[in-house]
Design a protein around this motif. Structure first.
Motif, PDB file in Angstrom:
ATOM      1  N   MET A 228      11.309 -11.347 -52.870  1.00 47.53           N
ATOM      2  CA  MET A 228      10.385 -10.202 -52.887  1.00 47.53           C
ATOM      3  C   MET A 228      10.474  -9.373 -51.608  1.00 47.53           C
ATOM      4  O   MET A 228      10.392  -8.154 -51.659  1.00 47.53           O
ATOM      5  CB  MET A 228       8.938 -10.683 -53.073  1.00 47.53           C
TER       6      MET A 228
ATOM      7  N   ALA B 281       7.968  -3.250 -54.477  1.00 46.08           N
ATOM      8  CA  ALA B 281       8.591  -4.455 -55.025  1.00 46.08           C
ATOM      9  C   ALA B 281       7.561  -5.236 -55.829  1.00 46.08           C
ATOM     10  O   ALA B 281       6.404  -5.362 -55.418  1.00 46.08           O
ATOM     11  CB  ALA B 281       9.145  -5.337 -53.904  1.00 46.08           C
ATOM     12  N   THR B 282       7.989  -5.717 -56.964  1.00 40.24           N
ATOM     13  CA  THR B 282       7.156  -6.572 -57.808  1.00 40.24           C
ATOM     14  C   THR B 282       8.090  -7.511 -58.559  1.00 40.24           C
ATOM     15  O   THR B 282       9.308  -7.366 -58.481  1.00 40.24           O
ATOM     16  CB  THR B 282       6.282  -5.734 -58.771  1.00 40.24           C
ATOM     17  N   PHE B 283       7.516  -8.473 -59.256  1.00 41.33           N
ATOM     18  CA  PHE B 283       8.386  -9.404 -59.974  1.00 41.33           C
ATOM     19  C   PHE B 283       7.984  -9.498 -61.434  1.00 41.33           C
ATOM     20  O   PHE B 283       6.896  -9.077 -61.829  1.00 41.33           O
ATOM     21  CB  PHE B 283       8.373 -10.792 -59.312  1.00 41.33           C
TER      22      PHE B 283
ATOM     23  N   VAL C  11      13.067  -9.819 -59.287  1.00 41.93           N
ATOM     24  CA  VAL C  11      12.290  -8.830 -58.543  1.00 41.93           C
ATOM     25  C   VAL C  11      12.740  -7.431 -58.946  1.00 41.93           C
ATOM     26  O   VAL C  11      13.945  -7.138 -59.003  1.00 41.93           O
ATOM     27  CB  VAL C  11      12.463  -9.015 -57.020  1.00 41.93           C
TER      28      VAL C  11
ATOM     29  N   ARG D 105      12.821  -3.730 -57.574  1.00 38.18           N
ATOM     30  CA  ARG D 105      12.709  -2.996 -56.306  1.00 38.18           C
ATOM     31  C   ARG D 105      12.841  -1.512 -56.616  1.00 38.18           C
ATOM     32  O   ARG D 105      13.731  -1.125 -57.381  1.00 38.18           O
ATOM     33  CB  ARG D 105      13.791  -3.416 -55.336  1.00 38.18           C
TER      34      ARG D 105
END
Length: 185
Positions: free
Chosen positions: A28, A136-138, A178, A180
């Motif tokens: 992340m 950013a996230t997942f 992730v 981005r």
């Protein structure tokens, strides 16, 4: 504090059954410029796995604001981690708490959100991000094909000039990757 216990107490306020792994936390924060950021915002920090990874990379004097909906998790995070401004509240109210940020990192369960909620939160993320900001996230690998997850990915592409994915982090339960994104303003 156990994320599993909080999920069982209040699944509407806690989107994960298990805490994210340190491997996912490393993915992340990799390549988003945390080391150069003056202000980082984290949405949905939960037990603080990503928060700790962010703190390890922040330069002295940089700010980290964490917005957590679950009051138990927010209180635990505030007691446990110095140097983090913890806000108990919803990411849907992001602009009430933050004016600008260089980076936004999210642990929110996007695939569980209805379209309108995804849009509201993403609009606010874009509103506070600096012109060179990063997001950013997942997402869990098994859920990437779900309509809400695909809708979320399309929303990222619509809002950001660059959207990419990391390799799958197999050392997370469940496996994840992730997203981005870089701001286009």
């Amino acid at each position: 504090m156990s994320i599993t216990r909080e999920f069982l107490r209040s699944p509407g306020r806690t989107g994960a059954v298990a805490a994210s792994s340190r491997r996912l936390a490393a993915a992340m924060v990799a390549g988003i410029g945390v080391e150069r950021a003056a202000h980082v915002v984290e949405l949905g920090p939960g037990t603080g796995v990503f928060t700790e990874a962010l703190l390890a990379r922040l330069e002295p004097g940089a700010r980290l604001t964490a917005i957590e909906l679950n009051p138990r998790l927010a209180g635990d995070l505030a007691r446990r981690l110095d140097g983090v401004e913890v806000v108990t509240g919803s990411a849907e109210d992001l602009t009430r708490h933050v004016r600008s940020a260089d980076i936004v990192v999210s642990g929110l369960p996007w695939a569980l959100f209805p379209s309108q909620r995804q849009e509201r939160i993403l609009d606010q993320v874009c509103e506070i991000l600096s012109p060179s900001g990063r997001f950013a996230t997942f997402a869990y690998l098994h859920a990437a094909w779900l309509p809400a997850a695909r809708r979320f990915e399309a929303s990222l592409t619509k809002r950001f000039g660059f959207v990419g994915r990391s390799r799958v982090v197999w050392g997370n339960l469940p496996p994840a990757f992730v997203h981005r994104a870089a701001a286009t303003r």
